[in-house]
Design an enzyme around this catalytic site. Structure first.
Site, PDB file in Angstrom:
ATOM      1  N   ASP A 129       0.727  -1.257  -0.469  1.00  0.00           N
ATOM      2  CA  ASP A 129      -0.207  -0.109  -0.324  1.00  0.00           C
ATOM      3  C   ASP A 129       0.988   1.295  -0.311  1.00  0.00           C
ATOM      4  O   ASP A 129       1.155   1.791   1.086  1.00  0.00           O
ATOM      5  CB  ASP A 129      -1.245  -0.332   1.809  1.00  0.00           C
ATOM      6  CG  ASP A 129      -1.663   1.126   1.201  1.00  0.00           C
ATOM      7  OD1 ASP A 129      -1.868   1.908  -0.156  1.00  0.00           O
ATOM      8  OD2 ASP A 129      -2.893   1.131   2.283  1.00  0.00           O
TER       9      ASP A 129
ATOM     10  N   TYR B 262      -9.450  10.041  -5.602  1.00  0.00           N
ATOM     11  CA  TYR B 262      -8.396  10.077  -6.077  1.00  0.00           C
ATOM     12  C   TYR B 262      -8.178  10.424  -7.313  1.00  0.00           C
ATOM     13  O   TYR B 262      -9.821  10.317  -7.954  1.00  0.00           O
ATOM     14  CB  TYR B 262      -7.856   8.360  -5.642  1.00  0.00           C
ATOM     15  CG  TYR B 262      -7.573   7.456  -4.779  1.00  0.00           C
ATOM     16  CD1 TYR B 262      -6.117   8.876  -3.648  1.00  0.00           C
ATOM     17  CD2 TYR B 262      -7.397   5.931  -4.617  1.00  0.00           C
ATOM     18  CE1 TYR B 262      -6.012   7.745  -2.793  1.00  0.00           C
ATOM     19  CE2 TYR B 262      -6.840   5.695  -3.864  1.00  0.00           C
ATOM     20  CZ  TYR B 262      -6.239   6.194  -2.578  1.00  0.00           C
ATOM     21  OH  TYR B 262      -5.595   6.267  -1.794  1.00  0.00           O
TER      22      TYR B 262
HETATM   23  N1  SPM Z   1      -4.296   3.200   2.631  1.00  0.00           N
HETATM   24  C1  SPM Z   1      -3.769   4.095   2.543  1.00  0.00           C
HETATM   25  C2  SPM Z   1      -3.111   4.681   1.713  1.00  0.00           C
HETATM   26  C3  SPM Z   1      -3.224   5.156   0.083  1.00  0.00           C
HETATM   27  N2  SPM Z   1      -2.180   4.311  -0.603  1.00  0.00           N
HETATM   28  C4  SPM Z   1      -1.884   5.321  -1.774  1.00  0.00           C
HETATM   29  C5  SPM Z   1      -2.075   6.849  -1.963  1.00  0.00           C
HETATM   30  C6  SPM Z   1      -1.871   7.130  -3.640  1.00  0.00           C
HETATM   31  C7  SPM Z   1      -2.566   8.125  -3.826  1.00  0.00           C
HETATM   32  N3  SPM Z   1      -2.621   8.611  -5.189  1.00  0.00           N
HETATM   33  C8  SPM Z   1      -3.453   8.328  -6.063  1.00  0.00           C
HETATM   34  C9  SPM Z   1      -2.998   8.725  -7.342  1.00  0.00           C
HETATM   35  C10 SPM Z   1      -4.364   7.946  -8.375  1.00  0.00           C
HETATM   36  N4  SPM Z   1      -4.298   8.264  -9.530  1.00  0.00           N
END
Ligand code: SPM
Length: 271
Positions: free
Chosen positions: A147, A215
């Protein structure tokens, strides 16, 4: 990461703001999405839709595996992945490796809805670099879940080939990996690279797409690799007890998440 675009979420209150050794950690109360965690200014989760990402990142590989007992979680100091992995009765041990202890501390205080699995007796917390941790833990895990943040800042090595080689070495026979796979619309080069690396190392490789409104682009992917089991369908019945607790993952959604739009299918078709 997404030139020319911005995603705005209305904030009511700054609950926590702190620069750790690795990154800027901010937790906000938003107006319509509950609490929100940002690292270096990038949204990691909101209370409103974190379940979609966490359920899919965990249950897709966990239900593809016939009997996942030993699990490694790398990153995700908010605890959301841990919360989901701990729902599985087959699990005997979860090693949780996070580089930034300050994220865990802040999540325990402000994000109790994700940080609820840390006290599970099967969980062992390791404050360490994921790649270094793997060099000392080979042929141990049935499922490894990564993650990560995006490929900038402390998370950059988690998108590189040496790390993927170490992920493979960390697995037992029939093991699977699932890693944060960015956006098919916004990060084509990055995803093609992830898929190429995974295909070179694993006999089975797949890419799933998940809807997550907060996101950028409203979605995010998972890159999966397997040393044996097929990935696109659950390998066993989903216990009713777990299904009743989930809001996004179902066996149908598991299968459907691998059906990609035409351009993405073409883009990833040959790796
Ligand atoms: N447990 C939550 C942590 C999240 N990890 C992933 C974060 C990604 C952030 N950027 C997203 C971009 C998607 N296009």
């Amino acid at each position: 990461m997404w030139p020319g675009m911005a995603l705005s979420i209305e904030i009511e209150e700054v609950l926590f703001s702190h620069k750790s050794k690795y990154q800027q950690i901010d937790i906000f109360q938003t107006k319509t999405s509950g609490k929100m965690l940002a690292l270096d200014g990038i949204i990691q989760l909101t209370e409103a839709d974190e379940f979609a990402y966490h359920e899919m990142l965990v249950h897709t590989p966990m239900f593809a595996h016939p009997n996942p007992q030993n699990i490694l979680v790398i990153g995700g100091g908010d605890g959301g992945v841990l919360r989901e992995a701990a729902r599985h009765d087959a699990v005997k041990k979860i090693d949780f490796c996070e580089i930034d202890e300050e994220v865990i501390k802040a999540a325990k205080k402000y994000l109790p809805f994700t940080a609820c699995g840390f006290d599970d007796p099967r969980v062992k917390i390791h404050i360490a670099d994921g790649n270094e941790f793997l060099t000392q833990h080979q042929a141990v895990y049935d499922v490894i879940i990564v993650d990560s943040t995006d490929p900038i800042g402390p998370g950059i090595t988690l998108f590189e080939k040496p790390f993927y080689k170490n992920l493979k070495k960390g697995l037992r026979t029939n093991g699977l990996i699932a890693t944060q796979g960015e956006s098919i619309f916004l990060h084509k080069e990055c995803i093609m690279n992830l898929v190429r690396m995974t295909r070179e190392l694993f006999p089975v490789q797949e890419y799933a797409n998940i809807l997550v409104p907060t996101y950028p682009g409203g979605h995010i992917g998972i890159c999966l690799g397997s040393l044996g089991p097929e990935i696109k369908e659950p390998s066993r019945q989903i216990p009713k007890k777990i299904l009743e607790q989930l809001k996004y993952y179902t066996p149908e959604v598991h299968k459907a998440s691998f059906v990609l739009p035409g351009f993405a299918e073409k883009m990833l078709g040959s790796g």
